[in-house]
Design an enzyme around this catalytic site. Structure first.
Site, PDB file in Angstrom:
ATOM      1  N   HIS A  17       0.848  -1.202   0.000  1.00  0.00           N
ATOM      2  CA  HIS A  17       0.000   0.000   0.000  1.00  0.00           C
ATOM      3  C   HIS A  17       0.884   1.254   0.000  1.00  0.00           C
ATOM      4  O   HIS A  17       0.584   2.235  -0.689  1.00  0.00           O
ATOM      5  CB  HIS A  17      -0.895   0.026   1.247  1.00  0.00           C
ATOM      6  CG  HIS A  17      -1.912  -1.064   1.304  1.00  0.00           C
ATOM      7  ND1 HIS A  17      -2.113  -1.845   2.416  1.00  0.00           N
ATOM      8  CD2 HIS A  17      -2.796  -1.516   0.366  1.00  0.00           C
ATOM      9  CE1 HIS A  17      -3.087  -2.720   2.176  1.00  0.00           C
ATOM     10  NE2 HIS A  17      -3.505  -2.553   0.930  1.00  0.00           N
ATOM     11  N   LYS A  41     -17.167  -6.593   6.591  1.00  0.00           N
ATOM     12  CA  LYS A  41     -15.897  -7.212   6.164  1.00  0.00           C
ATOM     13  C   LYS A  41     -15.136  -7.799   7.347  1.00  0.00           C
ATOM     14  O   LYS A  41     -14.056  -8.349   7.163  1.00  0.00           O
ATOM     15  CB  LYS A  41     -15.029  -6.173   5.441  1.00  0.00           C
ATOM     16  CG  LYS A  41     -15.506  -5.869   4.020  1.00  0.00           C
ATOM     17  CD  LYS A  41     -14.350  -5.480   3.114  1.00  0.00           C
ATOM     18  CE  LYS A  41     -14.795  -5.382   1.664  1.00  0.00           C
ATOM     19  NZ  LYS A  41     -13.672  -5.218   0.743  1.00  0.00           N
ATOM     20  N   ARG A  92      -1.910  -6.175  -8.367  1.00  0.00           N
ATOM     21  CA  ARG A  92      -0.798  -7.117  -8.169  1.00  0.00           C
ATOM     22  C   ARG A  92      -0.785  -8.204  -9.230  1.00  0.00           C
ATOM     23  O   ARG A  92       0.250  -8.597  -9.723  1.00  0.00           O
ATOM     24  CB  ARG A  92      -0.902  -7.791  -6.794  1.00  0.00           C
ATOM     25  CG  ARG A  92      -0.545  -6.899  -5.636  1.00  0.00           C
ATOM     26  CD  ARG A  92      -1.049  -7.502  -4.366  1.00  0.00           C
ATOM     27  NE  ARG A  92      -2.473  -7.745  -4.462  1.00  0.00           N
ATOM     28  CZ  ARG A  92      -3.256  -8.148  -3.485  1.00  0.00           C
ATOM     29  NH1 ARG A  92      -2.738  -8.396  -2.308  1.00  0.00           N
ATOM     30  NH2 ARG A  92      -4.543  -8.322  -3.656  1.00  0.00           N
ATOM     31  N   SER A 130      -2.958  -7.757   2.976  1.00  0.00           N
ATOM     32  CA  SER A 130      -3.228  -7.545   4.409  1.00  0.00           C
ATOM     33  C   SER A 130      -3.534  -8.874   5.075  1.00  0.00           C
ATOM     34  O   SER A 130      -3.127  -9.122   6.213  1.00  0.00           O
ATOM     35  CB  SER A 130      -4.417  -6.595   4.586  1.00  0.00           C
ATOM     36  OG  SER A 130      -4.106  -5.331   4.076  1.00  0.00           O
TER      37      SER A 130
END
Ligand code: PNS
Length: 163
Positions: A17, A41, A92, A130
Site C-alpha cells: 500500500h 468485512k 498485483r 493484508s
C-alpha cells in the site's frame, strides 16, 4: 488541483500500500487515503486504529500532500465530498484485475466523471496482502519488511495477541 482518493480496507496498511501511496503522492496534488468503515468485512483493526497507523506512515514518510480519512457509504460519494476527480488502486495480479474491473464498472455507472487510475505493484510485493500479514503475524512469523517500519512493533504485538 488534481485530487485522488486511495480507498481500501487497509487491515492493516502494508508496504505494498505504501508503494502505491508514494507513487500517487508524486502524481496528485493531494491524496486521501480512505479507510472503508464496513463491519460486514469483519476487520480485525478498528477504523480508528487503521487511520492512526496511516497517520503514522504519512508522518514518518514525510508525505505532506497525503491525508487520512474514513468513509462508510459509497466510495464515489466520499470522492465527491473531498473534491477528488480520481480513485487510486493498486494491481498485483490478474486476479486483482477481475475484481478491479467490476469495481470500476460500478463506480463509472454511479459517477462517470470520476475515473480510476492503477499502479502496478512492485513485483517484490506481488504476494503481499493484508490477510497474509495478519496470518503470518498471528501464527508467529515475522512481518518485518511487510508493513511500514513505523507500525512494525505495534502490529507485531497486536497480531501475536490475536490468536
Ligand atoms: O481494500 P479493498 O477491501 O479491496 O477495498 C475495496 C473498496 C473499499 C475499494 C470497495 O469495497 C469500496 O469502494 N467500497 C465502498 C462501497 C462502494 O462504493 N461500492 C461500490 C463499488 S464496488
Amino acid at each position: 488541483m488534481k485530487i485522488g482518493v486511495y480507498p481500501g480496507s487497509f487491515d492493516p496498511f502494508t508496504v505494498g500500500h505504501l508503494d502505491v501511496l508514494k507513487s500517487a503522492a508524486k502524481l496528485f496534488d493531494v491524496v486521501y487515503v480512505a479507510v472503508l468503515n464496513n463491519s460486514a468485512k469483519s476487520p480485525i483493526f478498528t477504523v480508528e486504529d487503521r487511520v492512526s497507523m496511516i497517520d503514522r506512515v504519512i508522518e514518518s514518510e514525510g508525505l505532506s500532500n497525503a491525508r487520512s480519512g474514513s468513509f462508510s457509504g459509497l466510495l464515489v460519494t466520499y470522492a465527491e465530498q473531498v473534491g477528488a476527480q480520481y480513485i487510486i488502486r493498486g494491481l498485483r495480479a490478474i486476479t486483482d484485475f477481475e475484481y478491479e474491473f467490476q469495481i470500476d464498472a460500478v463506480n463509472r455507472h454511479l459517477e462517470p466523471e470520476i475515473r480510476t487510475v492503477y499502479f502496478m505493484a512492485n513485483p517484490a510485493h506481488s504476494f503481499l496482502s493484508s490477510s497474509n500479514v495478519r496470518e503470518i503475524g498471528e501464527l508467529g512469523g515475522s512481518i518485518e519488511g511487510l508493513v511500514p517500519s513505523c507500525n512494525y512493533q505495534y502490529l507485531r504485538e497486536r497480531l501475536a495477541r490475536q490468536e
